[in-house]
Design a protein around this motif. Sequence first.
Motif, PDB file in Angstrom:
ATOM      1  N   THR A   1      80.425  45.185  35.298  1.00 25.01           N
ATOM      2  CA  THR A   1      79.831  43.855  35.127  1.00 25.01           C
ATOM      3  C   THR A   1      80.208  43.252  33.781  1.00 25.01           C
ATOM      4  O   THR A   1      80.218  42.036  33.618  1.00 25.01           O
ATOM      5  CB  THR A   1      78.299  43.903  35.243  1.00 25.01           C
ATOM      6  OG1 THR A   1      77.799  44.914  34.357  1.00 25.01           O
ATOM      7  CG2 THR A   1      77.855  44.208  36.659  1.00 25.01           C
ATOM      8  N   MET A   2      80.509  44.115  32.788  1.00 23.81           N
ATOM      9  CA  MET A   2      81.023  43.638  31.502  1.00 23.81           C
ATOM     10  C   MET A   2      81.910  44.743  30.918  1.00 23.81           C
ATOM     11  O   MET A   2      81.639  45.924  31.125  1.00 23.81           O
ATOM     12  CB  MET A   2      79.896  43.269  30.530  1.00 23.81           C
ATOM     13  CG  MET A   2      79.097  44.434  29.986  1.00 23.81           C
ATOM     14  SD  MET A   2      77.754  45.015  31.053  1.00 23.81           S
ATOM     15  CE  MET A   2      76.518  43.759  30.763  1.00 23.81           C
TER      16      MET A   2
ATOM     17  N   VAL B   1      71.825  40.532  31.732  1.00 18.13           N
ATOM     18  CA  VAL B   1      72.905  40.733  32.698  1.00 18.13           C
ATOM     19  C   VAL B   1      72.818  42.148  33.273  1.00 18.13           C
ATOM     20  O   VAL B   1      72.631  43.106  32.511  1.00 18.13           O
ATOM     21  CB  VAL B   1      74.282  40.528  32.027  1.00 18.13           C
ATOM     22  CG1 VAL B   1      75.417  40.816  33.009  1.00 18.13           C
ATOM     23  CG2 VAL B   1      74.408  39.111  31.494  1.00 18.13           C
ATOM     24  N   PRO B   2      72.950  42.325  34.591  1.00 17.74           N
ATOM     25  CA  PRO B   2      72.965  43.687  35.145  1.00 17.74           C
ATOM     26  C   PRO B   2      74.103  44.493  34.531  1.00 17.74           C
ATOM     27  O   PRO B   2      75.213  43.976  34.343  1.00 17.74           O
ATOM     28  CB  PRO B   2      73.203  43.461  36.643  1.00 17.74           C
ATOM     29  CG  PRO B   2      72.856  42.043  36.900  1.00 17.74           C
ATOM     30  CD  PRO B   2      73.132  41.297  35.637  1.00 17.74           C
ATOM     31  N   TRP B   3      73.833  45.730  34.233  1.00 13.78           N
ATOM     32  CA  TRP B   3      74.840  46.632  33.654  1.00 13.78           C
ATOM     33  C   TRP B   3      75.236  47.635  34.728  1.00 13.78           C
ATOM     34  O   TRP B   3      74.433  48.451  35.150  1.00 13.78           O
ATOM     35  CB  TRP B   3      74.247  47.316  32.429  1.00 13.78           C
ATOM     36  CG  TRP B   3      75.168  48.271  31.725  1.00 13.78           C
ATOM     37  CD1 TRP B   3      76.533  48.232  31.676  1.00 13.78           C
ATOM     38  CD2 TRP B   3      74.775  49.407  30.950  1.00 13.78           C
ATOM     39  NE1 TRP B   3      77.020  49.259  30.919  1.00 13.78           N
ATOM     40  CE2 TRP B   3      75.964  50.001  30.459  1.00 13.78           C
ATOM     41  CE3 TRP B   3      73.547  49.979  30.625  1.00 13.78           C
ATOM     42  CZ2 TRP B   3      75.942  51.151  29.659  1.00 13.78           C
ATOM     43  CZ3 TRP B   3      73.532  51.107  29.827  1.00 13.78           C
ATOM     44  CH2 TRP B   3      74.719  51.692  29.348  1.00 13.78           C
ATOM     45  N   GLY B   4      76.445  47.521  35.211  1.00 11.37           N
ATOM     46  CA  GLY B   4      76.880  48.416  36.276  1.00 11.37           C
ATOM     47  C   GLY B   4      78.335  48.196  36.621  1.00 11.37           C
ATOM     48  O   GLY B   4      79.118  47.657  35.830  1.00 11.37           O
TER      49      GLY B   4
ATOM     50  N   PRO C   1      81.485  37.610  36.586  1.00  8.67           N
ATOM     51  CA  PRO C   1      80.420  37.043  37.439  1.00  8.67           C
ATOM     52  C   PRO C   1      80.475  37.537  38.880  1.00  8.67           C
ATOM     53  O   PRO C   1      79.435  37.635  39.544  1.00  8.67           O
ATOM     54  CB  PRO C   1      80.661  35.530  37.352  1.00  8.67           C
ATOM     55  CG  PRO C   1      82.061  35.365  36.864  1.00  8.67           C
ATOM     56  CD  PRO C   1      82.353  36.565  36.016  1.00  8.67           C
ATOM     57  N   GLU C   2      81.666  37.855  39.393  1.00 10.34           N
ATOM     58  CA  GLU C   2      81.762  38.342  40.775  1.00 10.34           C
ATOM     59  C   GLU C   2      81.103  39.714  40.922  1.00 10.34           C
ATOM     60  O   GLU C   2      80.460  39.995  41.938  1.00 10.34           O
ATOM     61  CB  GLU C   2      83.227  38.405  41.208  1.00 10.34           C
ATOM     62  CG  GLU C   2      83.870  37.042  41.344  1.00 10.34           C
ATOM     63  CD  GLU C   2      85.311  37.097  41.810  1.00 10.34           C
ATOM     64  OE1 GLU C   2      85.817  36.071  42.279  1.00 10.34           O
ATOM     65  OE2 GLU C   2      85.934  38.183  41.706  1.00 10.34           O
TER      66      GLU C   2
ATOM     67  N   GLN D   1      82.334  32.388  30.878  1.00 10.36           N
ATOM     68  CA  GLN D   1      82.235  33.515  31.813  1.00 10.36           C
ATOM     69  C   GLN D   1      80.962  33.463  32.664  1.00 10.36           C
ATOM     70  O   GLN D   1      80.912  34.026  33.749  1.00 10.36           O
ATOM     71  CB  GLN D   1      82.290  34.844  31.044  1.00 10.36           C
ATOM     72  CG  GLN D   1      83.602  35.124  30.344  1.00 10.36           C
ATOM     73  CD  GLN D   1      84.757  35.205  31.313  1.00 10.36           C
ATOM     74  OE1 GLN D   1      85.569  34.294  31.389  1.00 10.36           O
ATOM     75  NE2 GLN D   1      84.825  36.275  32.076  1.00 10.36           N
ATOM     76  N   LEU D   2      79.934  32.804  32.152  1.00  9.23           N
ATOM     77  CA  LEU D   2      78.658  32.745  32.868  1.00  9.23           C
ATOM     78  C   LEU D   2      78.494  31.482  33.711  1.00  9.23           C
ATOM     79  O   LEU D   2      77.546  31.371  34.489  1.00  9.23           O
ATOM     80  CB  LEU D   2      77.487  32.818  31.867  1.00  9.23           C
ATOM     81  CG  LEU D   2      77.322  34.099  31.055  1.00  9.23           C
ATOM     82  CD1 LEU D   2      76.226  33.917  30.015  1.00  9.23           C
ATOM     83  CD2 LEU D   2      77.009  35.286  31.953  1.00  9.23           C
ATOM     84  N   GLN D   3      79.411  30.540  33.559  1.00  8.37           N
ATOM     85  CA  GLN D   3      79.176  29.203  34.117  1.00  8.37           C
ATOM     86  C   GLN D   3      79.126  29.155  35.642  1.00  8.37           C
ATOM     87  O   GLN D   3      78.512  28.248  36.210  1.00  8.37           O
ATOM     88  CB  GLN D   3      80.243  28.245  33.582  1.00  8.37           C
ATOM     89  CG  GLN D   3      80.022  27.894  32.119  1.00  8.37           C
ATOM     90  CD  GLN D   3      81.148  27.073  31.520  1.00  8.37           C
ATOM     91  OE1 GLN D   3      82.062  26.637  32.239  1.00  8.37           O
ATOM     92  NE2 GLN D   3      81.114  26.872  30.209  1.00  8.37           N
TER      93      GLN D   3
END
Length: 747
Positions: A6-7, A22-25, A498-499, A564-566
């Motif tokens: 996710t990042m 933000v989810p971390w995974g 984001p995906e 990146q978040l838009q």
Amino acid sequence: MSVRPTMTRFPGNPAEQEACGVPWGMTLAPFAAKDENSVPPVYGSGGELLPRCENCWAYYNTYCEQDQWSWDCSLCGTTNGLSTQSIARYSLPQSCPENISSFFDLELPLEGSEEMQARPVYVAAVDLSSSEEFLELTKSALLAALEALGPGSLFGLATFSHKIGLYDVQGPIPVVKNVFISPDSLDNLAVELEDVMPLFSFLAPVDTCKDHIASALETLKPTTSWERTTAAGQGVDGVLLGGRGFGVAMEALLKYLGSEYGNTYALARVFAFLSGPPDFGLGQLDTRRYGEQYASKGEDADRALLPEQTPFYKDLAAVAVQAGICVDIFAVTNEYTDLASLKFLSIESGGSLFLYSNTDDSTLPQDMYRMLSRPYAFNCVLRVRTSSEFKIGHSYGHFFSDPEYENVQHIICCDSFATYAYDFDFANDVGFSRRSKELPTLQIAFQYTVVVPPSELSVSNSRTSKRGTYSLQRRLRIRTLQFGAAHNINEIYDTVDPEVILSILVHEVILSSLEQGVREGRILLHEWLVNLVAQYNDAFKLNEYGRGSLITSHVDVGFSQCPQLQSLPRLVFALLRNPLLRFHEEGVHPDYRIYLQCLFSALEPSSLSRAVYPLLSSYETPDKQAFPRHSLSRAALLTSGSPIFFLDAFTTLIVFYSSTADPALPFPPPQDCLLRTTINKLKQERIITPKLIFIRGGQDDATAFENYLIEEQDVAGSGFSSVMGFVSFLDEINQDVLEYINKSNGK
């Protein structure tokens, strides 16, 4: 093996993880031929010689520090001694895949029964309590399947209704033997299928019997209403049962085939073709729960229709797993079939669940051919390990977890599209040390078996097949990755994907919906976006003004400081509009919702993003693209001025000619144009065959196209005040963020 986090810059500690919102995974496609950057693994042999850490059991890899006699584990830091064999092996390090790349694939020796020669087994179980149209579609699908099956395959044809039919197609004339099913929901078959027809007579070699199989398919006819009525008699509360003994048939077939697991076959696939709910004998389902009685009882239909009503099919999936059998279910029906109960038989055995609402425009034959043409692995074991600072939180996907070992998943059948998701948690309050040279490290181990032709067998593992058919090969695929720790929250935001975030969110809302109902799933998603916007605004205001509170009425809901978040607000808006999370009273069929849950939870992130928020592009002519992307709104159509629009919604592709398009433009687009080339490429890349629709505006019904223009539609029934369109949705989020921040600050 494709891995997408996710990042790429991980949060430094639990406080930063919570503060970023933000989810971390990550998502993982273990059998993908290449990684996310299109790099293939380095192949080799000697997988059984690969050193493992004595402490955490991680595998040796390029990130490990090594001297002549020992090596340090890159995950836990433990120093391990090297065996004499390993010392000799690593004296020439560039000759070993594990020293060349952090992504490698090694052959393993076969053990015991695995040394047999492979004969892939495929069995079709066809519902005869159906219509002529259903059977014609099924015949077409099976003829397509026969063309896709490799040399040496064995094929069996069975039917079910109020009786089970087994076909012997190895002679010049197909022979069918039947055994009747008891209408009692507690009774098994009175006789074993092996006693009805020996398995060697039932399973025919496709190489020599393809024409005979095709002839047998032509003999399939629906059971008459008189036959079914006579066999069924009176059902529950005087309701006449329909004579579709699916549960008994599946249980008997699994036992029938399972007796030869490890002898005749290493993996068997059963294709179950259903035209309605199982309503006869063992495993019958009560479809009356789908109806108006829930309104009268005051029950939540969205919650009531999602759980299974019987554990029968989940238990049957466990039997399939033990027998090495993968079950694919193809439901062709628009009546309530209770896929909530049936789905476990497919997804837990490594199979797929397909739903087609009618026979007229069904893509079943194409989907069958596509599914069987893809390479697949079976008897897979998947293990994800992390360095000591963090750990796996939840695992998502179509697998079953090992009852003994933590974070070990078993996958009966896995193709290159199959994707799984994980989220991470910190193992302690300290997190990652930014001063240490040790980086957050992740290792994926994927052990699997493939069927390979003799021409692809390595010299070390080649054997001469008794029938000149394919053989088995066991492999171990290892991928080790290292990530940086972010210095601040802005750095996290700059590296998000984001995906992948959408993938994690979809898994979470599906799980929430199954446990607490669709309404709770929607609330979870809405609250997540509110929290993310609040945390993002807080982080940027903190950096700018040196304080962590917001006192303005304006909130940056569009993430203007972070490209990146838009896309996330649009993705969340579209997910709330998706049938996955819309309400029963809005006309969403419960079986379609279950189908979407099964489909979405197996898609890789880019495909899922396309399914949730379709891509709309425009063309000046069929050979010239105008704009690569438009928002999903009527305003975009009007302002672009383009005559042709192409919408890719993953399962559906629509070519729309505006009512003002030049009549001289060819309709539909010719086969040799750019637009057709794009369409054909997309169709080839999909896990399922998308439906292609051509619409001429002003002449044809454009509803199918207009339904996808969601940005001016109502996010109805969310449990929040009714809002119209995407802009109003953002206004709603803005207000909720202000309330959230003021509440957090105690104002």
